[in-house]
Design an enzyme around this catalytic site. Structure first.
Site, PDB file in Angstrom:
ATOM      1  CE  LYS A 176      37.369  22.195 -77.366  1.00  0.00           C
ATOM      2  NZ  LYS A 176      37.062  21.138 -78.152  1.00  0.00           N
ATOM      3  CB  SER A 226      36.758  18.234 -75.677  1.00  0.00           C
ATOM      4  OG  SER A 226      36.973  18.850 -77.124  1.00  0.00           O
ATOM      5  CB  SER A 268      35.682  17.457 -79.329  1.00  0.00           C
ATOM      6  OG  SER A 268      36.236  16.542 -78.633  1.00  0.00           O
TER       7      SER A 268
END
Lengths: 85, 465
Positions: free
Chosen positions: B79, B155, B179
């Site tokens: 990420k 996310s 997330s």
């Protein structure tokens, strides 16, 4: 809503935030949700929650002592000690 | 192509055996991303030069008789809120994209690279990790490999989608309210969100210090086991790291005999589409689990998580909210601004409840080892969908995706998410929840479910595979 708007605009001034007029409806909608969530948390009876934890801890210790060969579903403590959810 | 041939452990075995070189594996991954990611948008940066250089180093180590580590030649991605040396840590934002490049890799990235992993690139996410859909205004929506008209979840949407699409076999994300678990469930992959503090967050841009954890995504349980073994452990340089001894590697062949399993009742048995609730029931039936357990104050825990998230997140970004609010993604800006206006009392009460709830949940596990609960209330929504109807009520799609994950992370508990079924071709997942620091128990249970065929990654429609 007027009270919320008054509070929010005062808080924004104090925090040094310049919030565009177009953003205010969204900001106040989210602030309303936040305050509703805060009210839900405030309603929790913390002494009762802590007492339930103490009871569950004691029962859990007994359960562990009795369950060296425990299988699925050996206990239903969670439902006994559960609060509103 | 079987999972065993494409998961991280399988790739590492092939590289170590000389069946394929690390450079060839990296080239394949880069080619797959080039061919397929325009449709998915899971990567925001592809690190071709670094990947090929690292892969060549792995091959050189092997050629000289050395051991490059358990992830020898395994392509992985992270990420884009993890520091990577020489790259700007954008965290899904326009604002942080102006920061200088990171000087060193985040600790989690360093550990995977040190074990032979080959970093391929950086992955799409919601701005500053504040969201459940990865519909990023700056970098575009990350799309679901099972249906690119739908979201990948968030996310850490890029982290879930990149594994589901078969671009890489291991990714890292972060989980504050769900997330890691939401995108894993919506993309049909396995994920492990460890106990709060169990994996170092050093070099990861924070969102909410009270709740943030690093988590991993993979196509198999053994991949999660290997990555957990590499990643977990105390880091004195990380102020929220748990000072605790490391676990022995999980025994993935131990089965579930002797473990007490239960299904989460009450809050977790309603509020989702029938298929999401039935997925848990069917798994329980297959395992012979009849016990049901109520998680007290789950709704209040979710509410408190949202209060803490908004206020801590706003505090972290207060300078930018003051000076350049127009550069935030509108999806996050209004929530951060609301958090900045919240009364201190709301935050402090939520923190007080946090401590009590965490203790209550720890006590709950005196009588059960693993709890089964749905991961999401419905499968992946369409990109741009703002509302959904659940049990006759209209809900806001984006925040509601976290309805089952937020109470659990609020307690800091470890959760392994498994893919269990599909509905109309879209994956649904189940959360396996254990007490603090019982990650190896979760890995053991998930491995047993995988071996019985009860948990497996469905095949995404990915023609570049």
């Amino acid at each position: 809503v007027d009270q919320l708007d008054t509070y929010a605009r005062a808080a924004a001034r104090l925090a040094g935030l310049e919030i565009d007029d177009a953003w205010w409806p969204g900001v106040e909608r989210h602030l309303t949700v936040l305050l509703d969530n805060a009210a839900l948390v405030e309603a929790v009876d913390l002494p009762s929650l802590r007492a339930a934890t103490a009871r569950a801890t004691a029962l859990g210790a007994e359960d562990r002592a009795d369950s060296s060969g425990a299988q699925n579903g050996a206990d239903s403590l969670g439902t006994q000690a559960g609060g509103p959810s | 192509v079987s999972v065993a041939a494409t998961d991280a452990v399988g790739i590492a075995a092939d590289v170590r055996a000389g069946t394929v070189s690390a450079v060839e594996v990296a080239e394949r991954a880069l080619a797959a991303i080039a061919a397929g990611d325009d449709a998915i948008n899971s990567f925001t940066t592809v690190l071709g030069d670094r990947a090929l250089a690292e892969a060549a180093r792995i091959d050189a180590v092997l050629a000289s008789g050395g051991d490059p580590g358990p992830l020898a030649g395994v392509p992985f991605a992270v990420k884009n809120l993890f520091d990577v040396a020489g790259e700007v840590t954008v965290a899904g934002s326009k604002i942080s994209a102006e920061d200088p490049p990171a000087g060193t890799d985040a600790e989690a990235v360093r550990r995977l690279s040190q074990a032979g992993g080959v970093l391929i690139g950086l992955l799409n996410m919601d701005e500053y990790a504040y969201g459940f859909t990865t519909e990023n205004a700056h970098y575009g929506a990350c799309r679901n490999p099972f249906d690119p008209t739908r979201v990948a979840g968030g996310s850490s949407g890029g982290s879930g989608a990149a594994v589901a699409a078969g671009f890489v076999s291991l990714t890292l994300g972060s989980d504050t309210n769900g997330s890691v678990r939401v995108p894993a469930a919506l993309c049909g992959v396995f994920s492990l969100k460890p106990t709060y503090g169990r994996i170092s967050c050093r070099g990861m841009l924070p969102f909410v210090d009270t709740l943030d954890v690093v988590g991993a995504f993979a196509p198999s349980v053994r991949d999660l086991a290997v990555s957990y073994d590499l990643l977990h452990g105390y880091d004195a340089a990380d102020p929220i790291s748990a000072d605790r001894v490391r676990d022995a590697p999980a025994d993935l062949g131990a089965g579930i005999d002797g473990l007490r399993l239960a299904v989460a009742d009450g809050y977790f048995a309603r509020g989702g589409i029938p298929a999401a609730i039935e997925a848990v029931a069917e798994l329980a039936d297959a395992l012979g689990v009849t016990e049901r357990i109520s998680i007290p104050h789950a709704a209040e825990a979710r509410a408190a998580a949202m209060v803490i998230t908004a206020t801590e997140g706003a505090q972290l970004h207060l300078d930018a909210l003051r000076t350049r609010p127009g550069d935030f993604d509108p999806m996050t800006r209004d929530r951060f601004l609301a958090g900045a206006l919240a009364p201190a009392r709301a935050y402090l009460q939520a923190l007080e409840f946090h401590a009590a709830f965490r203790s209550r949940m720890a006590a709950l596990f005196g009588s059960v080892d693993v709890i089964l609960a749905p991961a999401t209330p419905f499968p992946a929504p369409v990109v741009g969908q703002r509302e959904a109807v659940v049990e006759g009520k209209t809900v806001q799609t984006q925040p509601y995706l976290g309805v089952y994950t937020q109470p659990i992370s609020f307690a800091g508990l470890p959760v392994l998410t498994i893919p269990v079924t599909t509905v109309d071709g879209l994956p649904l997942g189940v959360q396996l929840i254990a007490t603090h620091f019982a990650e190896t128990t979760l890995l053991r249970v998930a491995a047993a479910l995988e071996q019985r065929g009860l948990a497996r990654m469905p095949e995404a429609v990915t023609p570049w595979r």
